[in-house]
Scaffold this motif. Structure first.
Motif, mmCIF file in Angstrom:
data_model
loop_
_atom_site.group_PDB
_atom_site.id
_atom_site.type_symbol
_atom_site.label_atom_id
_atom_site.label_comp_id
_atom_site.label_asym_id
_atom_site.label_seq_id
_atom_site.Cartn_x
_atom_site.Cartn_y
_atom_site.Cartn_z
ATOM 1 N N ASP A 42 0.837 -1.195 0.000
ATOM 2 C CA ASP A 42 0.000 0.000 0.000
ATOM 3 C C ASP A 42 0.876 1.251 0.000
ATOM 4 O O ASP A 42 0.610 2.214 -0.721
ATOM 5 N N HIS A 43 1.938 1.240 0.797
ATOM 6 C CA HIS A 43 2.842 2.384 0.851
ATOM 7 C C HIS A 43 3.560 2.574 -0.481
ATOM 8 O O HIS A 43 3.771 3.705 -0.934
ATOM 9 N N TYR A 44 3.925 1.461 -1.120
ATOM 10 C CA TYR A 44 4.604 1.532 -2.412
ATOM 11 C C TYR A 44 3.701 2.202 -3.459
ATOM 12 O O TYR A 44 4.143 3.029 -4.255
ATOM 13 N N PRO A 80 2.359 6.475 -1.461
ATOM 14 C CA PRO A 80 3.354 6.955 -0.489
ATOM 15 C C PRO A 80 2.775 7.837 0.606
ATOM 16 O O PRO A 80 3.329 7.904 1.690
ATOM 17 N N ASN A 127 0.413 7.199 2.426
ATOM 18 C CA ASN A 127 -0.056 6.344 3.528
ATOM 19 C C ASN A 127 1.106 5.807 4.369
ATOM 20 O O ASN A 127 0.960 4.817 5.055
ATOM 21 N N ALA A 128 2.235 6.457 4.319
ATOM 22 C CA ALA A 128 3.423 5.936 5.002
ATOM 23 C C ALA A 128 3.201 5.727 6.482
ATOM 24 O O ALA A 128 3.657 4.747 7.064
ATOM 25 N N ALA A 171 1.377 2.517 7.184
ATOM 26 C CA ALA A 171 2.183 1.332 6.916
ATOM 27 C C ALA A 171 3.022 0.974 8.125
ATOM 28 O O ALA A 171 3.204 -0.190 8.443
ATOM 29 N N SER A 172 3.550 1.977 8.835
ATOM 30 C CA SER A 172 4.414 1.683 9.967
ATOM 31 C C SER A 172 3.638 1.222 11.183
ATOM 32 O O SER A 172 4.200 0.704 12.133
#
Length: 326
Positions: A312-314, A317, A319-320, A323-324
């Motif tokens: 999803d982050h890829y 971006p 949504n970084a 993702a974490s």
């Protein structure tokens, strides 16, 4: 403007309610028009009286979720904020007023995430429910469990399970065996879910008697499906025409659940996914619910959450932060 301070048992407790991320509090500030300040075990709310009431509601529901075992992550928090902003407090209160449990022959199934709780609530109240999201979120498993539970309670007379056989182009004649053997590879996940809730012998008997029917989507054309629980799985691989055909099969006393992952479309590029299209067409129709799962709802191996978040982050971006979280 008014000010109110909310107190919590300890700093860790408070941090868990907003997934320990300051940007989540910032999201609540923007959506609910409040100013939030937190230190240690307290949260100060600046805003209009109505704003303060909504923030109190929000953290009350978050606390209820925590007490029922939900590990709150950023997508969950934002979902709560959005629901409070839409004045859906009554729906949230119902969600946590009593445990949501699906009872089948072999086990009782309890939703494990906030997304699953909301999905199950939709299954209980709506005639047509769309469950959208990545693999491992339980969208198909809970649909099958709810169908079997309804059958055992005599709420429906039969269960119909269907899936588009995209890889064979729905031209199944060249495959060996009878119809059931031809389509088994495409419907295996539905069989696996049933086997977790009923004995293989019971599934076999009910299938032989036509109480459980398993068929490719192409075989739904021209039928009216009454007094049935109908599940369409892998719906991202339906065309626009197939989706309309399927939805208009709904008869008296029936319910439909349509599940799929819009990131996994296997149709030829020239074909539009019926699942992608239908959410734009039917989103505001009474009796139809669209439920979107996120990576936070994945209940498989923990690394699956991280894989989904990384993809999803890829692709997105922005949504970084989400993702974490996983």
């Amino acid at each position: 403007m008014a000010v109110k301070t909310l107190y919590f048992p300890n700093p860790r407790h408070l941090n868990q309610l907003y997934a320990s991320r300051a940007e989540n509090l910032g999201y609540a500030e923007r959506i609910l028009d409040a100013k939030l300040t937190t230190r240690e075990d307290w949260l100060k709310v600046d805003g209009a009286d109505e704003t303060i009431r909504r923030i109190e509601q929000l953290f009350g529901f978050l606390n209820d979720a925590r007490q029922q075992g939900v590990a709150i992550q950023s997508p969950d928090f934002r979902r709560f904020v959005d629901m409070v902003a839409r004045d859906e407090a009554e729906q949230l209160a119902e969600l946590f007023a009593k445990p949501l449990v699906i009872t089948t022959n072999r086990k009782s199934i309890v939703p494990k995430t906030l997304g699953q709780k909301l999905y199950l609530q939709s299954l209980q109240h709506c005639s047509v429910v769309f469950g959208l999201g990545p693999a491992g979120t339980g969208k198909t498993y809970l649909a099958v469990a709810h169908a079997i539970s309804a059958l055992l309670r005599n709420e429906v007379e039969r269960i119909i399970l269907t899936r588009p056989a995209v890889e064979a182009g729905e031209a199944l004649g060249f495959l060996p065996g009878d119809l059931r053997e031809k389509i088994l590879p495409y419907l295996r996940p539905l069989y696996d879910a049933m086997a977790d809730m009923m004995s293989g012998e019971d599934v076999e008997k009910l299938t032989e008697r036509g109480i459980i029917e398993i068929a490719p989507l192409a075989y739904m054309r021209g039928r009216t499906l009454s007094n049935a629980y109908v599940i369409l799985d892998e719906a991202q691989n339906t065309t626009s025409e197939q989706m309309m055909m399927f939805l208009t099969r709904l008869g008296e006393g029936s319910r439909m659940i349509i599940t799929g992952d819009t990131t996994q479309v296997d149709l030829p590029r020239s074909k539009t996914s019926g699942l992608l299209e239908v959410s734009r067409i039917l989103h505001d129709i009474d009796g139809i619910a669209f439920h979107e799962f996120s990576g936070a709802d994945v209940v498989r191996h923990p690394i699956v959450q991280r894989i989904i978040a990384a993809y999803d982050h890829y692709k997105n971006p922005m949504n970084a932060n989400d993702a974490s979280d996983v």
